[in-house]
Design an enzyme around this catalytic site. Structure first.
Site, mmCIF file in Angstrom:
data_model
loop_
_atom_site.group_PDB
_atom_site.id
_atom_site.type_symbol
_atom_site.label_atom_id
_atom_site.label_comp_id
_atom_site.label_asym_id
_atom_site.label_seq_id
_atom_site.Cartn_x
_atom_site.Cartn_y
_atom_site.Cartn_z
ATOM 1 N N LYS A 31 0.854 -1.192 0.000
ATOM 2 C CA LYS A 31 0.000 0.000 0.000
ATOM 3 C C LYS A 31 0.880 1.228 0.000
ATOM 4 O O LYS A 31 1.985 1.202 0.538
ATOM 5 C CB LYS A 31 -0.888 0.024 1.257
ATOM 6 C CG LYS A 31 -2.106 0.902 1.116
ATOM 7 C CD LYS A 31 -3.180 0.193 0.333
ATOM 8 C CE LYS A 31 -4.475 0.968 0.284
ATOM 9 N NZ LYS A 31 -5.589 0.077 -0.064
HETATM 10 N N1 GLU Z 1 -7.120 0.369 -3.265
HETATM 11 C C1 GLU Z 1 -7.912 -0.796 -3.516
HETATM 12 C C2 GLU Z 1 -7.970 -1.676 -2.291
HETATM 13 O O1 GLU Z 1 -7.823 -1.217 -1.183
HETATM 14 C C3 GLU Z 1 -7.500 -1.527 -4.776
HETATM 15 C C4 GLU Z 1 -6.124 -2.106 -4.782
HETATM 16 C C5 GLU Z 1 -5.698 -2.650 -6.133
HETATM 17 O O2 GLU Z 1 -6.497 -2.677 -7.045
HETATM 18 O O3 GLU Z 1 -4.527 -3.055 -6.215
HETATM 19 O O4 GLU Z 1 -8.259 -2.833 -2.354
#
Ligand code: GLU
Length: 476
Positions: free
Chosen positions: A107
């Protein structure tokens, strides 16, 4: 009475992890290895804006590399900090494992209020952030693939992809360095709606299991259910729209930053969204009752509560007063570990975040595969499928003529049957299948074991088992 302290977001995720591993048979060493975040990179960089250098702080955390690339969004918010990014990275590991997206968890976040900047300023900031990450392989098609999250969207992903291209001009797979891109920049149909769509599919699957519906003290289907949604951003908006327009549910309240709107007969989700887009908040919207203290509306009686905004909105402070039967966590971490316990004691059923909002990363996975294969889904087979269907319809038409008045084809059948599936339909089909199978894997564990009290513990067990297997196979 001494107030019990609320854990931080990362501590909350760890507590949930610990509850699951306490009923699993993992060696303490492996348990620790899976729980901890492998690395968190902090970057501080300057951008010359409005005649002076402004310094920004950003993070990219890699939780687990049992599979690579690692995957997870990039968030733009003033609340971004290391604890939050690490908690979210850990959730990505478990989320990907649960829905069988072949990624480790990561993240990123940038400490910024994007609303304070012009588009060209945001582009420069994003490109600089992307440069800092890409030069350390923290953006890379085979190592680390970001995506949108709160405060970012297609636009930012297009800038990131282009920045990566500029730095890696001969990489034929450069487009796969980030997902959530616009269609013309290598994106996939259905990615914008994916997380909200996934919430809808999750609820539809829940309502296919009478035993689970009864466990929540509910009956029937989604039709007529009263739903409260917190946050009408990308996730909340699409979930509310699909549930109300396609499944007959009523959105009885929407909770936003500046207050809440209530209408027991059901709000018009598109009208509310348009109002927010042109007025910056819900206040002033004419066709509903406005309540300034939005958070109190989370406690209003309803059938299903969908927190689709921030983490830690249902806490030790308000959990006891929550008056719903079912909570589906469209946001990451909206319920703190302590609140989770209170809700369980109250008999409120929770469909956990690592499952409920996994639709986004699932469709990201499809986009990544599309980028690596350099061809849109359905391009090879669509017309061939149509040709075969045409043959069958021709035979049915012959039968139709032969049988005269005693039988005839349903008028819409021909059109519907003849049309080969396009990319959007294939994406939705893949997402629906993923959400169904993942739900079934959780509920099996939940119902089969007396020591598994709820879907969250079950979801963590399924996910951790898969991560553990992968580490064992690697010979850690
Ligand atoms: N930000 C989204 C999540 O928290 C998508 C992450 C992604 O598609 O890699 O799942």
């Amino acid at each position: 009475m001494t107030a019990i302290a609320e854990p931080t977001f990362r501590e909350s995720v760890d507590l949930m992890f610990n509850r699951a591993v306490s009923v699993m048979d993992l060696s303490p060493g492996l348990e620790e290895k899976i729980r901890v975040c492998n690395a968190t990179y902090t970057v501080r960089f300057g951008v010359r804006l409005r005649g002076r250098i402004q310094t920004f702080t950003g993070y990219r955390s890699v939780h687990s590399e049992h599979m690579e690339p690692v995957k997870g969004g990039i968030r733009y918010s003033l609340a971004v900090n290391q604890d939050e990014v690490e908690a979210l990275a850990a959730l990505m590991t478990y989320k990907c494992a649960l829905v069988e997206a072949p990624f480790g968890g990561s993240k990123g976040g940038l400490c910024i209020d994007p609303r304070q900047y012009e588009e060209h300023e945001l582009e420069r900031i994003t490109r600089r952030f992307a440069y800092e990450l890409a030069k350390r392989d923290l953006i890379h098609p085979s190592q680390n693939v970001p995506a949108p999250d709160m405060g970012t969207g297609e636009r930012e992903m297009a800038w990131i992809a282009d920045q990566y291209h500029r730095m890696n001009t001969t990489d034929i797979n450069a487009n796969a360095c980030v997902t959530g891109k616009p269609i013309h920049a290598g994106g996939i149909h259905g990615r914008v709606e994916a997380t909200g769509r996934g919430v809808q599919y999750a609820l539809k699957e829940f309502f296919r299991h009478p035993e689970d519906i009864a466990a929540a003290g509910m009956e029937g289907s989604l039709d007529g259910k009263r739903i409260i949604v917190q946050g009408l951003g990308n996730v909340g908006y699409h979930a509310a729209k699909f549930l109300s327009q396609e499944d007959g549910a009523k959105i009885t309240a929407v909770v936003e930053r500046d207050g809440a709107l209530i209408d027991d007969n059901g709000l018009d989700v598109d009208a509310v969204r348009n109002w927010i887009a042109s007025h910056g908040g819900v206040e002033g919207y004419a066709d509903a009752t406005y309540v300034a203290d939005g958070v109190s509306v989370l406690e209003k009686d309803c059938d299903i509560l969908i927190p689709a905004a921030l983490e830690a909105v249902i806490t030790l402070q308000n959990a006891a007063r929550i008056s719903t039967k079912l909570i589906i966590e469209a946001a990451n971490g909206p319920i703190t570990a302590g609140a989770d316990e209170i809700l369980r004691q109250k008999g409120v059923l929770v469909i956990p975040d690592l499952y409920a909002n996994a639709g986004g990363v699932t469709v990201s996975y499809f986009e990544w595969v599309k980028n690596l294969s350099h061809i849109r889904f359905g391009r090879m087979q669509r017309r061939q499928e149509e040709a075969r269907h045409t043959l069958l319809v021709a035979e049915l038409e012959r039968l139709d003529r032969y049988l005269g008045d005693s039988w005839s084809m349903t008028p819409s059948f021909k059109d519907k049957y003849l049309r080969g599936a396009d990319e959007l339909e294939l994406v939705r089909s893949g997402l629906d299948d993923t959400m169904r199978i993942a739900y079934q894997s959780m509920r099996e564990v939940w119902h089969a074991r007396d020591d598994v009290p709820d879907l969250r513990v079950a979801a963590y067990i399924v996910a951790i088992e898969r991560v553990a297997l992968s580490y064992r196979d690697k010979g850690l």
